[in-house]
Design a protein around this motif. Sequence first.
Motif, mmCIF file in Angstrom:
data_model
loop_
_atom_site.group_PDB
_atom_site.id
_atom_site.type_symbol
_atom_site.label_atom_id
_atom_site.label_comp_id
_atom_site.label_asym_id
_atom_site.label_seq_id
_atom_site.Cartn_x
_atom_site.Cartn_y
_atom_site.Cartn_z
ATOM 1 N N LEU A 59 0.836 -1.209 -0.090
ATOM 2 C CA LEU A 59 -0.153 0.088 0.051
ATOM 3 C C LEU A 59 0.942 1.250 -0.085
ATOM 4 C CD1 LEU A 59 -2.568 -1.018 2.557
ATOM 5 C CD2 LEU A 59 -2.980 -0.650 -0.006
ATOM 6 N N GLU A 60 2.245 1.095 0.321
ATOM 7 C CA GLU A 60 3.047 2.310 0.103
ATOM 8 C C GLU A 60 3.750 2.181 -1.114
ATOM 9 O OE1 GLU A 60 2.757 4.921 2.263
ATOM 10 O OE2 GLU A 60 1.183 4.193 3.147
ATOM 11 N N PRO A 61 4.646 3.111 -1.722
ATOM 12 C CA PRO A 61 5.786 2.913 -2.781
ATOM 13 C C PRO A 61 6.610 1.880 -2.158
ATOM 14 C CG PRO A 61 5.018 5.177 -2.407
ATOM 15 C CD PRO A 61 4.360 4.327 -1.410
ATOM 16 N N THR A 62 7.273 1.201 -2.999
ATOM 17 C CA THR A 62 8.463 0.206 -2.819
ATOM 18 C C THR A 62 9.556 0.839 -3.425
ATOM 19 O OG1 THR A 62 6.940 -1.751 -2.808
ATOM 20 C CG2 THR A 62 9.136 -1.999 -3.024
ATOM 21 N N VAL A 63 10.642 1.334 -2.581
ATOM 22 C CA VAL A 63 11.691 1.709 -3.133
ATOM 23 C C VAL A 63 12.783 0.870 -3.121
ATOM 24 C CG1 VAL A 63 13.292 3.619 -2.751
ATOM 25 C CG2 VAL A 63 11.199 4.200 -2.138
ATOM 26 N N LEU A 64 13.159 0.474 -4.393
ATOM 27 C CA LEU A 64 14.274 -0.566 -4.754
ATOM 28 C C LEU A 64 15.588 0.149 -4.705
ATOM 29 C CD1 LEU A 64 12.333 -2.280 -7.605
ATOM 30 C CD2 LEU A 64 12.573 -2.971 -5.133
ATOM 31 N N ALA A 65 16.623 -0.167 -3.828
ATOM 32 C CA ALA A 65 18.089 0.320 -3.876
ATOM 33 C C ALA A 65 19.001 -0.635 -3.336
ATOM 34 C CB ALA A 65 17.814 1.580 -3.346
ATOM 35 N N GLY A 66 20.085 -0.869 -3.621
ATOM 36 C CA GLY A 66 20.850 -1.592 -2.936
ATOM 37 C C GLY A 66 21.921 -2.158 -3.940
ATOM 38 N N PRO A 67 22.825 -2.786 -3.532
ATOM 39 C CA PRO A 67 24.064 -3.464 -4.599
ATOM 40 C C PRO A 67 23.453 -4.371 -5.322
ATOM 41 C CG PRO A 67 24.541 -4.022 -2.302
ATOM 42 C CD PRO A 67 23.209 -3.104 -2.272
ATOM 43 N N ASP A 68 22.589 -5.278 -4.792
ATOM 44 C CA ASP A 68 22.012 -6.358 -5.610
ATOM 45 C C ASP A 68 20.591 -6.142 -6.053
ATOM 46 O OD1 ASP A 68 24.611 -7.766 -5.569
ATOM 47 O OD2 ASP A 68 23.997 -8.699 -3.462
ATOM 48 N N LEU A 69 20.129 -4.982 -5.939
ATOM 49 C CA LEU A 69 18.798 -4.620 -6.410
ATOM 50 C C LEU A 69 18.748 -3.762 -7.549
ATOM 51 C CD1 LEU A 69 17.082 -3.924 -2.978
ATOM 52 C CD2 LEU A 69 16.753 -6.103 -4.245
ATOM 53 N N PRO A 70 17.665 -4.055 -8.385
ATOM 54 C CA PRO A 70 17.323 -2.805 -9.294
ATOM 55 C C PRO A 70 17.089 -1.350 -8.615
ATOM 56 C CG PRO A 70 15.392 -4.137 -9.040
ATOM 57 C CD PRO A 70 16.584 -4.801 -8.284
ATOM 58 N N LYS A 71 17.449 -0.385 -9.358
ATOM 59 C CA LYS A 71 17.025 0.989 -8.809
ATOM 60 C C LYS A 71 15.722 1.366 -9.435
ATOM 61 C CE LYS A 71 21.501 1.165 -7.493
ATOM 62 N NZ LYS A 71 21.728 -0.252 -7.316
ATOM 63 N N GLY A 72 14.809 2.100 -8.434
ATOM 64 C CA GLY A 72 13.547 2.455 -8.784
ATOM 65 C C GLY A 72 12.527 2.473 -7.858
ATOM 66 N N GLU A 73 11.261 2.754 -8.004
ATOM 67 C CA GLU A 73 10.393 3.071 -7.132
ATOM 68 C C GLU A 73 8.905 2.370 -7.905
ATOM 69 O OE1 GLU A 73 7.494 6.315 -5.285
ATOM 70 O OE2 GLU A 73 9.680 6.706 -4.755
ATOM 71 N N ILE A 74 8.270 1.335 -7.050
ATOM 72 C CA ILE A 74 7.149 0.582 -7.468
ATOM 73 C C ILE A 74 5.936 1.391 -6.915
ATOM 74 C CG2 ILE A 74 5.697 -1.311 -7.689
ATOM 75 C CD1 ILE A 74 8.627 -2.870 -7.781
ATOM 76 N N PRO A 75 4.942 2.143 -7.420
ATOM 77 C CA PRO A 75 3.909 2.597 -7.010
ATOM 78 C C PRO A 75 3.097 1.609 -5.941
ATOM 79 C CG PRO A 75 4.015 3.297 -9.474
ATOM 80 C CD PRO A 75 4.841 2.140 -8.973
ATOM 81 N N PRO A 76 2.180 2.173 -5.129
ATOM 82 C CA PRO A 76 1.395 1.293 -4.452
ATOM 83 C C PRO A 76 0.408 0.310 -5.261
ATOM 84 C CG PRO A 76 1.328 3.546 -3.597
ATOM 85 C CD PRO A 76 2.133 3.481 -4.783
ATOM 86 N N HIS A 77 0.000 -0.573 -4.710
ATOM 87 C CA HIS A 77 -1.006 -1.301 -5.471
ATOM 88 C C HIS A 77 -1.614 -2.326 -4.333
ATOM 89 C CE1 HIS A 77 1.704 -4.652 -5.937
ATOM 90 N NE2 HIS A 77 2.464 -3.734 -6.031
ATOM 91 N N ASP A 78 -2.639 -2.896 -4.763
ATOM 92 C CA ASP A 78 -3.345 -3.811 -3.694
ATOM 93 C C ASP A 78 -4.663 -4.468 -4.504
ATOM 94 O OD1 ASP A 78 -2.745 -5.172 -1.092
ATOM 95 O OD2 ASP A 78 -4.864 -4.331 -0.476
ATOM 96 N N GLY A 79 -5.417 -5.578 -3.929
ATOM 97 C CA GLY A 79 -6.678 -5.832 -4.292
ATOM 98 C C GLY A 79 -7.379 -6.766 -3.366
ATOM 99 N N SER A 80 -8.634 -6.738 -3.610
ATOM 100 C CA SER A 80 -9.435 -7.498 -2.577
ATOM 101 C C SER A 80 -10.432 -8.273 -3.561
ATOM 102 C CB SER A 80 -10.153 -6.650 -1.692
ATOM 103 O OG SER A 80 -10.990 -5.561 -2.347
ATOM 104 N N GLY A 81 -11.229 -9.242 -2.850
ATOM 105 C CA GLY A 81 -12.197 -9.993 -3.276
ATOM 106 C C GLY A 81 -11.648 -10.993 -4.198
ATOM 107 N N PRO A 82 -12.430 -11.871 -4.762
ATOM 108 C CA PRO A 82 -12.054 -13.023 -5.446
ATOM 109 C C PRO A 82 -11.794 -12.799 -6.804
ATOM 110 C CG PRO A 82 -14.462 -13.070 -4.826
ATOM 111 C CD PRO A 82 -13.876 -12.075 -4.126
#
Length: 142
Positions: A59-82
């Motif tokens: 539900l919060e942006p995921t910030v990617l950073a680190g020596p073995d990680l891609p660099k960037g930000e993934i926007p929030p997302h989620d889902g409910s129900g079948p």
Amino acid sequence: MPKLDRIVESALYVDDLDRARNFYRDVMQLEPLMDTERLCAYDVGGDNVLLLFQRGASLEPTVLAGPDLPKGEIPPHDGSGPLHVCFAVSEDQLAEWETQLNAHHIPIEGRTQWVRGGQSIYFRDPDNHLLELMTPGNWPIY
């Protein structure tokens, strides 16, 4: 005009990631590509990725950073129900899948014989998502 080539990832949101891991590994026989506290990624047929996210964990942006990680930000997302996901299976594998589901006490909720050919069976995962196994013939592309 630009064109789309295919869907690379599909996502389902689950209440219990450990329970979902067990189902998709043991019942659906999928191999993990990635496994974290927030998500699991599975190889589907060598061409597609099924993502299982812990519901509410993105539900919060995921910030990617680190020596073995891609660099960037993934926007929030989620889902409910079948939700619904359909997996392609060959016609000669459908009976084996029915045996597999039966061995894990998973009821088949529906069956469809498509007009163009092909057939589908429907069942639920532990989070009540509707899963479908479809043999070739329904869609012009499958």
